[in-house]
Enzyme design. Structure first.
Site, PDB file in Angstrom:
ATOM      1  N   ARG A   1      18.810 -39.624  -2.471  1.00 41.82           N
ATOM      2  CA  ARG A   1      18.448 -39.796  -3.888  1.00 41.82           C
ATOM      3  C   ARG A   1      19.026 -38.677  -4.753  1.00 41.82           C
ATOM      4  NH1 ARG A   1      13.242 -39.371  -7.161  1.00 41.82           N
ATOM      5  NH2 ARG A   1      13.127 -41.207  -8.476  1.00 41.82           N
TER       6      ARG A   1
ATOM      7  N   ILE B   1      15.316 -43.126 -13.579  1.00 40.48           N
ATOM      8  CA  ILE B   1      15.530 -43.585 -12.201  1.00 40.48           C
ATOM      9  C   ILE B   1      14.147 -43.933 -11.659  1.00 40.48           C
ATOM     10  CG2 ILE B   1      15.572 -41.168 -11.384  1.00 40.48           C
ATOM     11  CD1 ILE B   1      17.279 -42.046  -9.030  1.00 40.48           C
ATOM     12  N   SER B   2      14.025 -45.089 -11.014  1.00 37.61           N
ATOM     13  CA  SER B   2      12.710 -45.574 -10.589  1.00 37.61           C
ATOM     14  C   SER B   2      12.077 -44.655  -9.559  1.00 37.61           C
ATOM     15  CB  SER B   2      12.829 -46.978 -10.002  1.00 37.61           C
ATOM     16  OG  SER B   2      13.289 -47.877 -10.965  1.00 37.61           O
ATOM     17  N   GLN B   3      10.742 -44.686  -9.559  1.00 38.96           N
ATOM     18  CA  GLN B   3       9.964 -43.928  -8.581  1.00 38.96           C
ATOM     19  C   GLN B   3      10.190 -44.555  -7.197  1.00 38.96           C
ATOM     20  OE1 GLN B   3       5.878 -44.696  -9.318  1.00 38.96           O
ATOM     21  NE2 GLN B   3       5.131 -43.227  -7.807  1.00 38.96           N
ATOM     22  N   PRO B   4      10.459 -43.742  -6.168  1.00 40.09           N
ATOM     23  CA  PRO B   4      10.699 -44.302  -4.828  1.00 40.09           C
ATOM     24  C   PRO B   4       9.583 -45.245  -4.363  1.00 40.09           C
ATOM     25  CG  PRO B   4      11.288 -41.993  -4.844  1.00 40.09           C
ATOM     26  CD  PRO B   4      10.683 -42.282  -6.183  1.00 40.09           C
TER      27      PRO B   4
END
Ligand code: SAH
Length: 221
Positions: A44, A70-73
């Site tokens: 990431r 950026i999206s949260q994992p």
């Protein structure tokens, strides 16, 4: 002080930080080992700006510029787990490629990933980021994902990384293959993941988790 370490030391640190991130996602309830393994595969830190690299393995959304994140994992994993349940993800359309992180995760779970983005500089960045990872089954397109991607339809899976204000766009439903499934955040201030399952000509919609996404906007810029 990341700069004071050798590249090999930095790589080892990133690998450990990533394993801890995946442990947290597992503790938060994601059980699908194939999904957790995909998260483990994707560096990431490659996808976040250098100034934020030390935070790349926190389980949070991070700014990408252009008012996007950026999206949260956890949410990337949760959405993949919901979509994978009981079936293969097959040919997949991702709406809102951003920096390309989710597309890279999906590449380990799908036969083909078509990821569309409406902000040109973000798409260019995604292209750059993904080039380093050599993922032959990911294709990026500069397009308005509200219209789906007619030239590559139908899709077994459609996943949106941006929230549709007024329900799942009809174009997306129409581009689902028979038996296909879409997962789209829907709403304004209050948003939920909506799972759409196509059975023949019928579409079944189920409301799932409360979520928070950037808005799905029409047109390109
Ligand atoms: N998938 C990304 C998340 C990016 S945030 C990740 O892995 O982190 C959501 C993205 O959706 C933004 O980049 C935004 O520009 C994009 N977006 C919003 N509306 C869109 C549309 N109609 N078509 C394509 N992309 C869209």
């Amino acid at each position: 002080m990341i700069g004071a370490r050798s590249p090999a030391q930095n790589l080892a640190l990133a690998t450990r930080a990533r394993a801890r991130m995946v442990d947290r996602v597992r503790e938060m309830g994601v059980r699908d080992e194939k999904v957790l393994n995909a998260l483990l595969q994707v560096p990431r830190h490659v996808f976040v700006e250098e100034a934020l690299a030390s935070r790349a393995y926190e389980d949070t959304a991070l700014p990408l510029g252009f008012q996007q994140t950026i999206s949260q994992p956890f949410i990337v994993a949760r959405m993949a787990e919901i979509l994978r349940e009981g079936r293969e993800m097959g040919k997949t359309l991702e709406i809102g490629a951003g920096c390309g992180y989710q597309a890279a995760v999906l590449s380990h779970l799908c036969t083909d990933v078509f990821a569309v983005e409406r902000i040109r500089p973000l798409l260019d960045r995604a292209r750059d980021n993904l080039r380093h990872l050599r993922l032959p089954n990911v294709r990026l397109k500069y397009a308005d994902g509200m219209l789906g991607l007619p030239e590559a339809a139908p899709f077994d899976t459609i996943i949106s990384a941006a929230a549709a204000a007024d329900g799942v766009p009809e174009a997306l439903k129409a581009q689902l293959a028979p038996g296909g499934r879409a997962l789209v955040p829907v709403g304004g201030r209050q948003q939920y993941l909506i799972l759409v399952e196509r059975q023949g000509r019928q579409f079944r919609e189920t409301r799932l988790d409360a979520v928070r996404f950037v808005p799905l906007l029409g047109g390109t810029e």
